[in-house]
Design a protein around this motif. Structure first.
Motif, PDB file in Angstrom:
ATOM      1  N   MET A   1       0.844  -1.168   0.000  1.00 38.98           N
ATOM      2  CA  MET A   1       0.000   0.000   0.000  1.00 38.98           C
ATOM      3  C   MET A   1       0.897   1.241   0.000  1.00 38.98           C
ATOM      4  N   LYS A   2       0.346   2.345  -0.542  1.00 41.30           N
ATOM      5  CA  LYS A   2       1.121   3.576  -0.604  1.00 41.30           C
ATOM      6  C   LYS A   2       0.197   4.787  -0.547  1.00 41.30           C
ATOM      7  N   PHE A   3       0.806   5.969  -0.464  1.00 43.31           N
ATOM      8  CA  PHE A   3       0.048   7.212  -0.579  1.00 43.31           C
ATOM      9  C   PHE A   3       0.765   8.139  -1.543  1.00 43.31           C
ATOM     10  N   ILE A   4       0.001   9.076  -2.084  1.00 46.41           N
ATOM     11  CA  ILE A   4       0.533  10.145  -2.928  1.00 46.41           C
ATOM     12  C   ILE A   4      -0.085  11.446  -2.436  1.00 46.41           C
ATOM     13  N   LEU A   5       0.737  12.449  -2.249  1.00 45.21           N
ATOM     14  CA  LEU A   5       0.305  13.798  -1.907  1.00 45.21           C
ATOM     15  C   LEU A   5       0.733  14.687  -3.064  1.00 45.21           C
ATOM     16  N   TYR A   6      -0.215  15.416  -3.638  1.00 44.46           N
ATOM     17  CA  TYR A   6       0.132  16.278  -4.766  1.00 44.46           C
ATOM     18  C   TYR A   6      -0.644  17.583  -4.699  1.00 44.46           C
ATOM     19  N   SER A   7      -0.155  18.560  -5.430  1.00 40.61           N
ATOM     20  CA  SER A   7      -0.880  19.815  -5.594  1.00 40.61           C
ATOM     21  C   SER A   7      -1.093  20.047  -7.080  1.00 40.61           C
ATOM     22  N   SER A   8      -2.114  20.790  -7.400  1.00 41.86           N
ATOM     23  CA  SER A   8      -2.344  21.156  -8.796  1.00 41.86           C
ATOM     24  C   SER A   8      -3.068  22.487  -8.834  1.00 41.86           C
ATOM     25  N   ASP A   9      -2.904  23.174  -9.951  1.00 43.10           N
ATOM     26  CA  ASP A   9      -3.616  24.422 -10.178  1.00 43.10           C
ATOM     27  C   ASP A   9      -4.873  24.106 -10.968  1.00 43.10           C
ATOM     28  N   ALA A  10      -5.922  24.825 -10.673  1.00 41.37           N
ATOM     29  CA  ALA A  10      -7.181  24.682 -11.403  1.00 41.37           C
ATOM     30  C   ALA A  10      -7.992  25.937 -11.140  1.00 41.37           C
ATOM     31  N   CYS A  63      -3.340  13.066 -13.570  1.00 39.42           N
ATOM     32  CA  CYS A  63      -2.361  13.886 -14.295  1.00 39.42           C
ATOM     33  C   CYS A  63      -2.809  14.199 -15.721  1.00 39.42           C
ATOM     34  N   ALA A  64      -3.609  13.324 -16.312  1.00 38.92           N
ATOM     35  CA  ALA A  64      -4.104  13.533 -17.676  1.00 38.92           C
ATOM     36  C   ALA A  64      -5.380  14.371 -17.710  1.00 38.92           C
ATOM     37  N   ASP A  65      -5.990  14.606 -16.563  1.00 39.23           N
ATOM     38  CA  ASP A  65      -7.250  15.350 -16.476  1.00 39.23           C
ATOM     39  C   ASP A  65      -6.999  16.819 -16.821  1.00 39.23           C
ATOM     40  N   LYS A  66      -7.713  17.322 -17.807  1.00 39.47           N
ATOM     41  CA  LYS A  66      -7.522  18.695 -18.291  1.00 39.47           C
ATOM     42  C   LYS A  66      -7.957  19.762 -17.289  1.00 39.47           C
ATOM     43  N   ARG A  67      -8.667  19.377 -16.232  1.00 41.03           N
ATOM     44  CA  ARG A  67      -9.067  20.359 -15.218  1.00 41.03           C
ATOM     45  C   ARG A  67      -7.895  20.762 -14.330  1.00 41.03           C
ATOM     46  N   HIS A  68      -6.820  19.983 -14.362  1.00 41.64           N
ATOM     47  CA  HIS A  68      -5.620  20.270 -13.570  1.00 41.64           C
ATOM     48  C   HIS A  68      -4.515  20.789 -14.475  1.00 41.64           C
ATOM     49  N   CYS A  69      -3.663  21.621 -13.921  1.00 40.46           N
ATOM     50  CA  CYS A  69      -2.404  21.961 -14.590  1.00 40.46           C
ATOM     51  C   CYS A  69      -1.361  22.173 -13.495  1.00 40.46           C
ATOM     52  N   HIS A  70      -0.116  22.147 -13.894  1.00 40.33           N
ATOM     53  CA  HIS A  70       0.997  22.291 -12.948  1.00 40.33           C
ATOM     54  C   HIS A  70       0.871  21.309 -11.783  1.00 40.33           C
ATOM     55  N   ILE A  71       0.657  20.050 -12.105  1.00 38.90           N
ATOM     56  CA  ILE A  71       0.570  19.027 -11.068  1.00 38.90           C
ATOM     57  C   ILE A  71       1.967  18.779 -10.508  1.00 38.90           C
ATOM     58  N   ASN A  72       2.048  18.787  -9.204  1.00 45.14           N
ATOM     59  CA  ASN A  72       3.328  18.630  -8.528  1.00 45.14           C
ATOM     60  C   ASN A  72       3.208  17.523  -7.476  1.00 45.14           C
ATOM     61  N   THR A  73       3.942  16.434  -7.664  1.00 47.01           N
ATOM     62  CA  THR A  73       3.960  15.368  -6.666  1.00 47.01           C
ATOM     63  C   THR A  73       4.803  15.854  -5.493  1.00 47.01           C
ATOM     64  N   LEU A  74       4.164  16.015  -4.354  1.00 44.93           N
ATOM     65  CA  LEU A  74       4.841  16.549  -3.176  1.00 44.93           C
ATOM     66  C   LEU A  74       5.487  15.459  -2.341  1.00 44.93           C
ATOM     67  N   LEU A  75       4.832  14.310  -2.265  1.00 42.18           N
ATOM     68  CA  LEU A  75       5.341  13.223  -1.444  1.00 42.18           C
ATOM     69  C   LEU A  75       4.655  11.942  -1.879  1.00 42.18           C
ATOM     70  N   GLU A  76       5.412  10.869  -1.893  1.00 42.53           N
ATOM     71  CA  GLU A  76       4.898   9.557  -2.269  1.00 42.53           C
ATOM     72  C   GLU A  76       5.684   8.527  -1.477  1.00 42.53           C
ATOM     73  N   THR A 106       6.535  25.034   1.239  1.00 39.41           N
ATOM     74  CA  THR A 106       7.185  24.106   2.158  1.00 39.41           C
ATOM     75  C   THR A 106       7.507  22.799   1.437  1.00 39.41           C
ATOM     76  N   ASP A 107       8.370  22.016   2.019  1.00 40.94           N
ATOM     77  CA  ASP A 107       8.695  20.730   1.411  1.00 40.94           C
ATOM     78  C   ASP A 107       7.546  19.755   1.644  1.00 40.94           C
ATOM     79  N   GLY A 108       7.511  18.684   0.866  1.00 41.56           N
ATOM     80  CA  GLY A 108       6.409  17.732   0.903  1.00 41.56           C
ATOM     81  C   GLY A 108       6.167  17.103   2.254  1.00 41.56           C
ATOM     82  N   LEU A 109       7.229  16.736   2.958  1.00 48.28           N
ATOM     83  CA  LEU A 109       7.067  16.078   4.252  1.00 48.28           C
ATOM     84  C   LEU A 109       6.473  17.033   5.279  1.00 48.28           C
ATOM     85  N   THR A 110       6.939  18.263   5.297  1.00 48.70           N
ATOM     86  CA  THR A 110       6.392  19.250   6.222  1.00 48.70           C
ATOM     87  C   THR A 110       4.935  19.537   5.890  1.00 48.70           C
ATOM     88  N   LEU A 111       4.633  19.692   4.606  1.00 53.63           N
ATOM     89  CA  LEU A 111       3.257  19.927   4.179  1.00 53.63           C
ATOM     90  C   LEU A 111       2.371  18.758   4.600  1.00 53.63           C
TER      91      LEU A 111
END
Length: 132
Positions: A1-10, A63-76, A106-111
């Motif tokens: 099992m895993k997690f992904i934390l990301y941010s995106s602009d929309a 990541c392929a969804d057009k509603r998002h842009c500038h997707i940034n993987t913060l932590l995985e 901030t960095d991904g872990l702190t966020l």
């Protein structure tokens, strides 16, 4: 099992947030993915967790969804157990742009630690009522 934390602009005015949340809740329940979405005036910060291959496929779709842009993987990372096992998709809207800008710097872990504290300890009851 895993997690992904990301941010995106929309542009939220272009996104029907209630429709997006309803679809995410249904899909995540079907895929056995849990997590939360923080929306703000310029986009999203999302934490998702589940089986690695399922999560990788879902994140590729996001990541392929057009509603998002500038997707940034913060932590995985791999995890032993879920943090949000009862939330197909918890949601909270943050209207404090200054706080969002600080989170983005901030960095991904702190966020991750900030968001974990905020969602698990400050808003535990809000999530049960905001899951559509």
């Amino acid at each position: 099992m895993k997690f992904i934390l990301y941010s995106s602009d929309a542009t939220l005015s272009d996104v029907d947030l209630q429709q997006l949340l309803a679809a995410a809740i249904e899909k995540n329940a079907r895929l056995n993915v849990t997590g939360f979405l923080m929306s703000h005036s310029s986009g999203f910060i999302q934490y998702i967790e589940g089986e690695a291959s399922t999560l990788d496929d879902l994140y590729e779709e996001i990541c392929a969804d057009k509603r998002h842009c500038h997707i940034n993987t913060l932590l995985e990372a791999n995890i032993e157990q879920r943090m949000y096992q009862d939330w197909s998709m918890g949601h909270v809207y943050i209207d404090d742009d200054q706080m969002i800008e600080q989170l983005k710097c901030t960095d991904g872990l702190t966020l991750f630690e900030i968001l974990k504290a905020r969602t698990l300890f400050l808003y535990p009851n809000d999530f049960s009522t905001q899951q559509a």
